[in-house]
Design a protein around this motif. Structure first.
Motif, PDB file in Angstrom:
ATOM      1  N   ALA A  26     -35.018  87.974  72.634  1.00 48.26           N
ATOM      2  CA  ALA A  26     -33.818  87.232  72.786  1.00 48.26           C
ATOM      3  C   ALA A  26     -32.447  88.100  72.569  1.00 48.26           C
ATOM      4  N   VAL A  27     -31.668  87.925  73.447  1.00 49.68           N
ATOM      5  CA  VAL A  27     -30.093  88.435  73.446  1.00 49.68           C
ATOM      6  C   VAL A  27     -29.284  87.364  73.039  1.00 49.68           C
ATOM      7  N   VAL A  28     -28.439  87.867  71.839  1.00 50.37           N
ATOM      8  CA  VAL A  28     -27.723  86.664  71.471  1.00 50.37           C
ATOM      9  C   VAL A  28     -26.203  87.398  71.649  1.00 50.37           C
ATOM     10  N   VAL A  29     -25.282  86.810  72.315  1.00 47.89           N
ATOM     11  CA  VAL A  29     -23.934  87.237  72.295  1.00 47.89           C
ATOM     12  C   VAL A  29     -22.823  86.099  72.214  1.00 47.89           C
ATOM     13  N   GLU A  30     -21.693  86.574  72.023  1.00 47.88           N
ATOM     14  CA  GLU A  30     -20.413  85.628  71.845  1.00 47.88           C
ATOM     15  C   GLU A  30     -19.640  86.020  73.102  1.00 47.88           C
ATOM     16  N   ARG A  31     -19.304  84.999  73.716  1.00 50.26           N
ATOM     17  CA  ARG A  31     -18.611  85.054  75.226  1.00 50.26           C
ATOM     18  C   ARG A  31     -17.203  84.324  74.899  1.00 50.26           C
ATOM     19  N   VAL A  32     -16.252  84.732  75.740  1.00 50.76           N
ATOM     20  CA  VAL A  32     -14.808  84.400  75.445  1.00 50.76           C
ATOM     21  C   VAL A  32     -14.765  83.534  76.798  1.00 50.76           C
ATOM     22  N   SER A  33     -14.187  82.265  76.856  1.00 50.62           N
ATOM     23  CA  SER A  33     -13.991  81.574  77.937  1.00 50.62           C
ATOM     24  C   SER A  33     -12.635  80.914  77.654  1.00 50.62           C
ATOM     25  N   GLY A  34     -11.650  81.388  78.102  1.00 49.96           N
ATOM     26  CA  GLY A  34     -10.188  80.794  77.893  1.00 49.96           C
ATOM     27  C   GLY A  34      -9.849  80.599  76.378  1.00 49.96           C
ATOM     28  N   GLN A  35      -9.849  79.557  75.883  1.00 54.95           N
ATOM     29  CA  GLN A  35      -9.296  79.396  74.485  1.00 54.95           C
ATOM     30  C   GLN A  35     -10.861  79.294  73.673  1.00 54.95           C
ATOM     31  N   ALA A  36     -11.893  79.192  74.234  1.00 57.60           N
ATOM     32  CA  ALA A  36     -13.120  78.753  73.690  1.00 57.60           C
ATOM     33  C   ALA A  36     -14.143  79.970  73.338  1.00 57.60           C
ATOM     34  N   ARG A  37     -14.824  79.916  72.430  1.00 55.69           N
ATOM     35  CA  ARG A  37     -15.752  81.345  72.054  1.00 55.69           C
ATOM     36  C   ARG A  37     -17.186  80.604  72.034  1.00 55.69           C
ATOM     37  N   HIS A  38     -18.099  80.978  72.747  1.00 51.66           N
ATOM     38  CA  HIS A  38     -19.357  80.538  72.868  1.00 51.66           C
ATOM     39  C   HIS A  38     -20.369  81.525  72.343  1.00 51.66           C
ATOM     40  N   THR A  39     -21.079  80.735  71.452  1.00 54.84           N
ATOM     41  CA  THR A  39     -22.462  81.767  71.348  1.00 54.84           C
ATOM     42  C   THR A  39     -23.555  81.459  72.187  1.00 54.84           C
ATOM     43  N   VAL A  40     -24.104  82.478  72.929  1.00 53.57           N
ATOM     44  CA  VAL A  40     -25.057  82.025  73.822  1.00 53.57           C
ATOM     45  C   VAL A  40     -26.541  82.977  73.689  1.00 53.57           C
ATOM     46  N   ARG A  41     -27.672  82.215  73.445  1.00 54.53           N
ATOM     47  CA  ARG A  41     -28.633  82.887  73.361  1.00 54.53           C
ATOM     48  C   ARG A  41     -29.669  82.729  74.720  1.00 54.53           C
ATOM     49  N   VAL A  42     -30.326  84.005  75.003  1.00 56.44           N
ATOM     50  CA  VAL A  42     -30.903  84.053  76.444  1.00 56.44           C
ATOM     51  C   VAL A  42     -32.192  85.023  76.139  1.00 56.44           C
ATOM     52  N   LYS A  43     -33.096  84.641  76.979  1.00 51.69           N
ATOM     53  CA  LYS A  43     -34.261  85.786  77.075  1.00 51.69           C
ATOM     54  C   LYS A  43     -34.028  86.578  78.143  1.00 51.69           C
ATOM     55  N   PRO A  44     -34.225  88.046  77.611  1.00 48.95           N
ATOM     56  CA  PRO A  44     -34.005  89.139  78.429  1.00 48.95           C
ATOM     57  C   PRO A  44     -35.242  89.182  79.532  1.00 48.95           C
ATOM     58  N   PRO A  45     -34.897  89.818  80.788  1.00 53.52           N
ATOM     59  CA  PRO A  45     -33.978  90.518  80.959  1.00 53.52           C
ATOM     60  C   PRO A  45     -32.509  89.916  81.222  1.00 53.52           C
ATOM     61  N   VAL A  46     -31.416  90.332  81.209  1.00 53.78           N
ATOM     62  CA  VAL A  46     -30.087  89.708  81.292  1.00 53.78           C
ATOM     63  C   VAL A  46     -29.171  90.536  81.767  1.00 53.78           C
ATOM     64  N   VAL A  47     -28.072  90.075  82.505  1.00 51.08           N
ATOM     65  CA  VAL A  47     -26.990  90.942  82.972  1.00 51.08           C
ATOM     66  C   VAL A  47     -25.613  90.419  82.147  1.00 51.08           C
ATOM     67  N   LEU A  48     -25.152  91.247  81.534  1.00 52.82           N
ATOM     68  CA  LEU A  48     -23.831  91.070  80.698  1.00 52.82           C
ATOM     69  C   LEU A  48     -22.559  91.585  81.214  1.00 52.82           C
ATOM     70  N   SER A  49     -21.778  90.998  81.515  1.00 52.02           N
ATOM     71  CA  SER A  49     -20.127  91.303  81.758  1.00 52.02           C
ATOM     72  C   SER A  49     -19.475  91.404  80.708  1.00 52.02           C
ATOM     73  N   VAL A  50     -18.976  92.746  80.221  1.00 51.73           N
ATOM     74  CA  VAL A  50     -18.218  92.600  78.937  1.00 51.73           C
ATOM     75  C   VAL A  50     -16.696  92.718  79.082  1.00 51.73           C
ATOM     76  N   ILE A  51     -16.160  92.326  78.103  1.00 52.48           N
ATOM     77  CA  ILE A  51     -14.580  92.260  77.812  1.00 52.48           C
ATOM     78  C   ILE A  51     -14.318  93.455  76.940  1.00 52.48           C
ATOM     79  N   LYS A  52     -12.984  93.695  77.083  1.00 53.83           N
ATOM     80  CA  LYS A  52     -12.529  94.861  76.083  1.00 53.83           C
ATOM     81  C   LYS A  52     -12.759  94.747  74.517  1.00 53.83           C
TER      82      LYS A  52
END
Lengths: 255, 401
Positions: free
Chosen positions: A152-178
């Motif tokens: 599993a890969v677990v990440v926090e992603r930002v979408s506008g004002q919201a913050r999601h925690t997402v769990r996904v089974k790899p392989p996965v593509v992540l596009s990261v922010i600063k």
């Protein structure tokens, strides 16, 4: 686990204003080129993941021979290996085709990372296109990697004002922010290694793919018009000057 | 002949310029204004390996060459001369002296903590009444069993109030003038050793400049660097190393003030056109551009000679003389281009001008370098081989554990 970071060699943002439209159209730039600043954050993310969760960070780029310098920078930051896919005329879809084929050839990539866009193309389409090509899930706006394993890969992603925690089974593509982290400086030990290492060069035929003809055609390149700047100084006591400044800002609809 | 940097040099340059732009330049004006030494930068530079840049890995350093030392100096002085001074003093004047003249035991004991930045070094040669005339120094070292007893005062010492290890020079045999000078490494905490800071300098306000006072300081023989009577050679060879960093740093000042001038000259309008279009402004800019290249070529030649293990006193003196005078002129022209704003502390150019003046005085005044160059040209001066030459750069040796 292997974390593969897609990097692109782009103009130094400080030198972007020097780029002439015809240079941008031809891709033949005569200015200082660096690793796309967004991709430096992706490199930082991959290096943090290798430190926190085990595994190895690698870098890959699509470009001409000169793009090897971007890969050396990635190695100097701490990546263990790097690969150049040689091509200089593919559009975003073509780049994604080559990168996806390279990932398949490697066969052991757990997480593919990208910056959220490049400072030259600014389209942000490559991570989407790679995910589509590979059939892997894509998570954009990644601000923090909470966990990474083969399961599993677990990440926090930002979408506008919201913050999601997402769990996904790899392989996965992540596009990261600063927010993922300030890119680290190269170390001298890594600089020495990076300067000497032989970087493998793959071509489309090595990957068994044909680069699709560009689907996007730039019909015109031009610089934005120069804005007329004006300086206004306000006299009087600090209170009077502040009041006059406030009036001016309201009149200009800044406030 | 090859004028190109290696890939390693390019990466070192990009890394240090990035550090200077992100972490030094944005804050240094405040430290300068408040006359405060930025201690946190020492820690950052230690973390990055800059405090041991050209020291072999086996002695705790980064294992890079002398050209990299110049690259680091240029990049740091682009931000502020005070930060480059730290490299000149800690690395070139102190650490390289131990590397060049020290015993293996001293390299293990003294050089390793210097190269990692665990200890900070400074260099005490100048005295209240003895600057360029080194042989006139009054500090004495009297032998007492296995120790020496040092008495005297050192003045205008960069990092005096910051350093842990102080390489000072004292007369063990006052009759012999410069042949009677010996080098010692003093350690902070030795009884009788005190330091202080000098205020009211014209420039480098973010640097620590001070004095070292020695009142019957007992220094073990194991802290003597080089042999008795060899101190003058230790000092002069250290200056050969540091003057290259001063020259490279001066090139950094020229680059900085030229960038500021180019920007301002293309924004400021007088008589209906940008001031960059006025030919007399162009003349100043042209000179900055040319002098940046000359200064760069001169310091690079000096560093290249060091890499080759070739004596470079003449070439390094040329580089230091030319580059510091050129930086002073470039900073002065930059203030001129900025007009009244340039004369104000609101703009950076005045800080570069104040800083640049120091460099034409320290590490050999312009006049000392002119005398040296004349003496070389007239055939009156020839450099004799030293007992301990600065080792030529050998990447295999430097980079092995």
């Amino acid at each position: 686990m292997r974390y593969l970071v897609c990097v692109k060699q782009t103009p130094d943002t400080a030198e972007l204003p020097k780029v002439k439209p015809e240079e941008a159209a031809s891709g033949q730039l005569s200015i200082h080129l660096v690793v796309n600043p967004w991709d430096e954050h992706a490199l930082e993310a991959a290096l943090q993941m290798s430190e926190n969760f085990g595994g190895e960070a690698s870098a890959i780029t699509v470009g001409n021979e000169g793009a090897i310098e971007a890969l050396r920078s990635a190695l100097a930051m701490g990546c263990k290996s790097a690969t150049l896919v040689e091509n200089s005329d593919a559009d975003a879809w073509g780049v994604a085709t080559l990168l996806a084929a390279a990932v398949q050839k490697m066969g052991d990539v757990t997480v593919l990372l990208t910056g959220q866009m490049t400072v030259d193309g600014n389209s942000g389409t490559v991570p989407v296109a790679i995910a589509r090509k590979l059939g892997w899930p894509l998570i954009t706006g990644v601000a923090r990697v909470v966990e990474a394993s083969e399961e599993a890969v677990v990440v926090e992603r930002v979408s506008g004002q919201a913050r999601h925690t997402v769990r996904v089974k790899p392989p996965v593509v992540l596009s990261v922010i600063k927010e993922i982290g300030e890119p680290r400086y190269p170390t001298f030990m890594n600089i020495r290694k990076a300067a000497r290492v032989e970087i493998p060069v793959w071509k489309a035929e090595d990957l068994g793919v044909e680069v699709p003809p560009p689907v996007v055609h730039m019909s015109d390149f031009r610089k934005p018009p120069v804005r007329d700047a004006r300086v206004q100084l306000f006299d009087g006591t600090p209170e009077e000057a502040a009041s006059a400044l406030l009036d001016a800002l309201i009149a200009e609809k800044v406030l | 002949m090859d004028f190109a940097y290696t890939t390693e040099h390019e990466m070192v340059r990009d890394m240090v310029r990035d550090f200077a732009a992100k972490e030094v330049r944005p804050v240094i004006a405040d430290y300068d204004r408040e006359h405060k030494f930025p201690h946190f930068l020492l820690e950052r530079m230690a973390e990055l390996g800059l405090l041991g840049i050209c020291i072999p890995v086996r002695y705790g350093g980064a294992g890079m060459d002398y050209i990299s030392l110049g690259i680091v100096s240029e990049a740091l002085e682009w931000a502020d001369a005070s930060v480059r001074e730290t490299i000149a003093v800690h690395v070139a004047l102190n650490s390289l002296a131990v590397f060049q003249w020290g015993t293996e035991e001293q390299k293990q004991r003294l050089l390793k903590p210097l190269a990692t930045g665990e200890k900070i070094g400074c260099f005490g040669l100048t005295e209240p009444a003895a600057g360029s005339d080194v042989a006139a120094m009054r500090t004495t070292a009297r032998r007492d069993g296995d120790d020496y007893i040092l008495n005297g005062e050192k003045m205008w010492i960069t990092l005096a109030d910051v350093a842990d290890y102080m390489l000072v020079f004292a007369k063990t045999d006052p009759e012999k003038r410069h042949r009677g000078i010996t080098a010692f490494m003093l350690e902070r905490g030795m009884p009788g050793l005190t330091t202080g800071t000098i205020e009211n300098k014209m420039g480098v306000w973010a640097s620590n400049t001070g004095w070292i006072a020695m009142n019957n300081v007992r220094v073990p023989k194991t802290n003597r660097i080089g042999q008795e009577g060899e101190g003058f050679k230790v000092a002069m060879s250290s200056l050969d190393n540091a003057r290259m960093t001063v020259a490279a740093g001066a090139a950094g000042t020229i680059r900085a003030v030229m960038e500021l001038s180019l920007k301002y000259a293309q924004e400021r309008v007088t008589f209906g056109k940008k001031i960059a279009e006025h030919q007399l402004v162009q003349q100043m800019i042209a000179k900055m551009a040319m002098n940046y290249d000359i200064a760069t070529l001169l310091w690079q030649r000096s560093a290249w000679l060091k890499n080759q293990g070739i004596r470079n006193t003449r070439e390094t003196s040329q580089a230091k003389w030319f580059a510091t005078e050129a930086a002073w002129e470039a900073a002065s022209d930059a203030v001129q281009i900025h007009g009244a704003y340039g004369y104000s502390g609101e703009y950076e150019v005045e800080r570069y001008l104040r800083n640049a003046k120091g460099a034409v005085i320290y590490e050999g005044t312009t006049q000392i370098h002119q005398l040296m160059q004349a003496a070389y040209a007239l055939g009156w001066r020839q450099d004799k081989p030293l007992r301990c030459e600065l080792p030529a750069y050998d990447p295999d040796y430097w980079q092995s554990e």
